[in-house]
Design a protein around this motif. Structure first.
Motif, PDB file in Angstrom:
ATOM      1  N   PHE A  38       0.825  -1.216   0.000  1.00  7.58           N
ATOM      2  CA  PHE A  38       0.000   0.000   0.000  1.00  7.58           C
ATOM      3  C   PHE A  38       0.860   1.268   0.000  1.00  7.58           C
ATOM      4  N   ARG A  83       7.409 -11.086   1.684  1.00  2.87           N
ATOM      5  CA  ARG A  83       6.070 -10.519   1.635  1.00  2.87           C
ATOM      6  C   ARG A  83       5.103 -11.414   2.395  1.00  2.87           C
ATOM      7  N   GLY A  84       4.291 -10.793   3.259  1.00  2.99           N
ATOM      8  CA  GLY A  84       3.190 -11.517   3.882  1.00  2.99           C
ATOM      9  C   GLY A  84       1.955 -11.295   3.017  1.00  2.99           C
ATOM     10  N   GLN A  92       7.327  -1.003   2.408  1.00  8.11           N
ATOM     11  CA  GLN A  92       8.307  -1.932   2.995  1.00  8.11           C
ATOM     12  C   GLN A  92       8.436  -3.225   2.211  1.00  8.11           C
ATOM     13  N   PRO A 144      -3.561  -5.200  14.138  1.00  6.26           N
ATOM     14  CA  PRO A 144      -3.707  -3.970  13.356  1.00  6.26           C
ATOM     15  C   PRO A 144      -5.083  -3.950  12.697  1.00  6.26           C
ATOM     16  N   SER A 145      -5.435  -2.804  12.124  1.00  5.14           N
ATOM     17  CA  SER A 145      -6.760  -2.722  11.492  1.00  5.14           C
ATOM     18  C   SER A 145      -6.827  -3.541  10.207  1.00  5.14           C
ATOM     19  N   THR A 151      -0.585 -10.938   7.768  1.00  3.00           N
ATOM     20  CA  THR A 151       0.025 -12.127   8.373  1.00  3.00           C
ATOM     21  C   THR A 151       0.728 -11.735   9.676  1.00  3.00           C
ATOM     22  N   ALA A 157       7.237  -7.855  11.502  1.00  4.46           N
ATOM     23  CA  ALA A 157       8.351  -7.272  10.733  1.00  4.46           C
ATOM     24  C   ALA A 157       8.060  -5.843  10.281  1.00  4.46           C
ATOM     25  N   GLY A 158       6.772  -5.499  10.108  1.00  3.61           N
ATOM     26  CA  GLY A 158       6.478  -4.186   9.530  1.00  3.61           C
ATOM     27  C   GLY A 158       5.485  -3.346  10.296  1.00  3.61           C
ATOM     28  N   GLY A 159       4.784  -3.923  11.285  1.00  7.94           N
ATOM     29  CA  GLY A 159       3.757  -3.174  12.012  1.00  7.94           C
ATOM     30  C   GLY A 159       4.228  -2.739  13.382  1.00  7.94           C
ATOM     31  N   TYR A 206      11.592  -4.979   8.948  1.00  3.36           N
ATOM     32  CA  TYR A 206      11.106  -5.024   7.554  1.00  3.36           C
ATOM     33  C   TYR A 206      11.698  -6.174   6.743  1.00  3.36           C
ATOM     34  N   GLY A 207      12.156  -7.222   7.393  1.00  2.00           N
ATOM     35  CA  GLY A 207      12.727  -8.338   6.645  1.00  2.00           C
ATOM     36  C   GLY A 207      14.071  -8.012   6.018  1.00  2.00           C
ATOM     37  N   GLY A 210      16.700 -10.811   7.613  1.00  2.00           N
ATOM     38  CA  GLY A 210      16.378 -12.226   7.714  1.00  2.00           C
ATOM     39  C   GLY A 210      14.906 -12.485   7.463  1.00  2.00           C
TER      40      GLY A 210
HETATM   41  C1  LIG Z   1      -5.496   0.685   5.998  1.00  2.00           C
HETATM   42  C2  LIG Z   1      -4.291   0.218   6.777  1.00  2.00           C
HETATM   43  C3  LIG Z   1      -4.368   0.189   8.157  1.00  2.00           C
HETATM   44  C4  LIG Z   1      -3.255  -0.264   8.907  1.00  2.00           C
HETATM   45  N1  LIG Z   1      -3.364  -0.304  10.286  1.00  2.00           N
HETATM   46  C5  LIG Z   1      -2.303  -0.721  11.000  1.00  2.00           C
HETATM   47  C6  LIG Z   1      -2.397  -0.780  12.443  1.00  2.00           C
HETATM   48  O1  LIG Z   1      -3.440  -0.522  13.053  1.00  2.00           O
HETATM   49  N2  LIG Z   1      -1.274  -1.159  13.130  1.00  2.00           N
HETATM   50  C7  LIG Z   1      -0.116  -1.515  12.493  1.00  2.00           C
HETATM   51  O2  LIG Z   1       0.858  -1.869  13.163  1.00  2.00           O
HETATM   52  N3  LIG Z   1      -0.011  -1.495  11.144  1.00  2.00           N
HETATM   53  C8  LIG Z   1      -1.076  -1.118  10.383  1.00  2.00           C
HETATM   54  N4  LIG Z   1      -0.981  -1.102   9.016  1.00  2.00           N
HETATM   55  C9  LIG Z   1       0.241  -1.582   8.368  1.00  2.00           C
HETATM   56  C10 LIG Z   1       0.148  -3.103   7.993  1.00  2.00           C
HETATM   57  O3  LIG Z   1      -1.121  -3.446   7.511  1.00  2.00           O
HETATM   58  C11 LIG Z   1       0.392  -3.988   9.156  1.00  2.00           C
HETATM   59  O4  LIG Z   1       1.616  -3.691   9.744  1.00  2.00           O
HETATM   60  C12 LIG Z   1       0.318  -5.485   8.797  1.00  2.00           C
HETATM   61  O5  LIG Z   1       0.408  -6.226   9.972  1.00  2.00           O
HETATM   62  C13 LIG Z   1       1.405  -5.959   7.832  1.00  2.00           C
HETATM   63  O6  LIG Z   1       1.209  -7.348   7.593  1.00  2.00           O
HETATM   64  P1  LIG Z   1       1.411  -7.970   6.127  1.00  2.00           P
HETATM   65  O7  LIG Z   1       1.301  -9.456   6.249  1.00  2.00           O
HETATM   66  O8  LIG Z   1       0.514  -7.333   5.143  1.00  2.00           O
HETATM   67  O9  LIG Z   1       2.923  -7.548   5.848  1.00  2.00           O
HETATM   68  P2  LIG Z   1       3.608  -7.069   4.492  1.00  2.00           P
HETATM   69  O10 LIG Z   1       3.051  -5.759   4.053  1.00  2.00           O
HETATM   70  O11 LIG Z   1       3.597  -8.172   3.504  1.00  2.00           O
HETATM   71  O12 LIG Z   1       5.090  -6.875   5.014  1.00  2.00           O
HETATM   72  C14 LIG Z   1       5.412  -5.817   5.901  1.00  2.00           C
HETATM   73  C15 LIG Z   1       6.936  -5.790   6.067  1.00  2.00           C
HETATM   74  O13 LIG Z   1       7.363  -6.960   6.736  1.00  2.00           O
HETATM   75  C16 LIG Z   1       8.260  -7.734   5.911  1.00  2.00           C
HETATM   76  N5  LIG Z   1       7.903  -9.145   6.128  1.00  2.00           N
HETATM   77  C17 LIG Z   1       6.700  -9.759   5.899  1.00  2.00           C
HETATM   78  N6  LIG Z   1       6.754 -11.036   6.305  1.00  2.00           N
HETATM   79  C18 LIG Z   1       7.993 -11.240   6.805  1.00  2.00           C
HETATM   80  C19 LIG Z   1       8.675 -12.378   7.354  1.00  2.00           C
HETATM   81  N7  LIG Z   1       8.074 -13.550   7.504  1.00  2.00           N
HETATM   82  N8  LIG Z   1       9.968 -12.214   7.730  1.00  2.00           N
HETATM   83  C20 LIG Z   1      10.612 -11.030   7.601  1.00  2.00           C
HETATM   84  N9  LIG Z   1      10.032  -9.936   7.082  1.00  2.00           N
HETATM   85  C21 LIG Z   1       8.743 -10.038   6.693  1.00  2.00           C
HETATM   86  C22 LIG Z   1       8.037  -7.254   4.479  1.00  2.00           C
HETATM   87  O14 LIG Z   1       9.201  -7.388   3.698  1.00  2.00           O
HETATM   88  C23 LIG Z   1       7.722  -5.781   4.731  1.00  2.00           C
HETATM   89  O15 LIG Z   1       8.914  -5.064   4.934  1.00  2.00           O
HETATM   90  C24 LIG Z   1      -2.060  -0.663   8.250  1.00  2.00           C
HETATM   91  C25 LIG Z   1      -1.999  -0.621   6.840  1.00  2.00           C
HETATM   92  C26 LIG Z   1      -3.098  -0.197   6.113  1.00  2.00           C
HETATM   93  C27 LIG Z   1      -3.005  -0.206   4.600  1.00  2.00           C
END
Ligand SMILES: Cc1cc2nc3c(=O)[nH]c(=O)nc-3n(C[C@H](O)[C@H](O)[C@H](O)COP(=O)(O)OP(=O)(O)OC[C@H]3O[C@@H](n4cnc5c(N)ncnc54)[C@H](O)[C@@H]3O)c2cc1C
Length: 242
Positions: A38, A83-84, A92, A144-145, A151, A157-159, A206-207, A210
């Motif tokens: 996003f 990527r999750g 990220q 998170p929302s 995942t 890793a990113g939240g 952010y991965g 590792g």
């Molecule tokens: C509308 C909206 C609302 C959001 N609200 C929140 C919120 O309330 N709180 C919050 O903390 N975040 C929020 N986020 C950010 C994000 O959605 C969360 O952090 C979410 O948990 C990321 O999970 P994902 O599986 O989509 O990770 P991805 O987007 O796929 O990855 C996030 C980061 O982690 C790395 N990564 C993923 N998996 C691994 C792994 N297994 N090992 C190492 N690195 C890895 C990726 O390379 C990337 O750098 C929001 C985003 C949006 C778009």
């Protein structure tokens, strides 16, 4: 001095074959779709990251597949982006120099639950984790929302935190994560178990240092949540309500 990775000479069909038996996606439209997060929420990142795509997606089924993919990328000097679900909103999970997207969503099992702690694979979706924990009276301490799609590995890793954080704190707070299992991009890749303060080396990294394959996390008592949006005319009224 470091130079940007150059993958222009890579034979991607041969590289995909070298990853066997790891499932791979090479269909260009799907690879493009899975190369995006996003980032476009930010007008600055929207301009900078437009047109950045990976060359293929690897979807490991287990840790052996993760290691095989990491080793292939290290040997061929191919960038690897973890990527999750791709809901990160700061770019990220965007592949800056092409290469392999490693999608974790097939690593989706809860390995055990004991005395309010669970061990889970990194690609499990938060909503599925809570659905499986609920019959035992547990749930994730915070989410998170983006709970319905994100995942657990991507969240760590990113939240940073979310619903539950007023009670339990942020992911970065001591005790929010009990352990992380990481596959490194060394040659050969290593498996590292992080505990105690060492967890902070990979938490919210952010991965970049590792691939998280498993996590140990404390749980909270399950609630019957009702999702509501409440609007206020001014900030202080909202604060008093909170
Ligand atoms: C509308 C909206 C609302 C959001 N609200 C929140 C919120 O309330 N709180 C919050 O903390 N975040 C929020 N986020 C950010 C994000 O959605 C969360 O952090 C979410 O948990 C990321 O999970 P994902 O599986 O989509 O990770 P991805 O987007 O796929 O990855 C996030 C980061 O982690 C790395 N990564 C993923 N998996 C691994 C792994 N297994 N090992 C190492 N690195 C890895 C990726 O390379 C990337 O750098 C929001 C985003 C949006 C778009």
């Amino acid at each position: 001095m470091t130079t940007d990775p150059d993958t222009s000479q890579i034979d991607w069909a041969a590289f995909a074959t070298s990853l066997s038996p790891v499932p791979v996606i090479t269909e260009p439209a799907l690879v493009k779709q899975k190369s995006r997060d996003f980032y476009w929420y930010s007008p600055i990142l929207k301009e900078k990251l437009h047109g950045k795509f990976g060359d293929l997606v690897a979807v490991p089924r287990n840790e052996a597949d993760v290691i095989l993919t990491a080793q292939a990328c290290v040997s061929a000097k191919v960038p690897l982006t973890v990527r999750g679900a791709g809901t990160g909103n700061y770019g990220q999970a965007m592949p800056l120099f092409g290469g392999v997207i490693l999608e974790t969503t097939s690593l989706d099992k809860i390995l055990w639950v004991r005395k309010g702690v669970m061990r889970v694979q990194a690609g499990a979706r938060l909503k599925d984790i809570d659905a499986q924990l609920r019959p035992q009276g547990w749930e994730l301490r915070m989410h998170p929302s983006t709970k319905r799609t994100a995942t657990i590995g991507g969240f760590v890793a990113g939240g940073s935190g979310g619903v539950g954080s007023i009670t339990f704190g942020q992911l970065r707070d001591r005790g929010s994560i009990h352990g992380l299992r990481i596959v490194t991009m060394n040659d050969p890749p290593e498996i590292i178990e992080l505990r105690g303060d060492d967890i902070q080396k990979a938490n919210h990294a952010y991965g970049t240092n590792g691939i998280i394959t498993e996590l140990e996390l404390p749980l909270g008592p399950a609630h019957d949540w009702s999702d509501l949006i409440v609007a206020f005319d001014d900030f202080m009224a909202a604060m008093r309500f909170a």
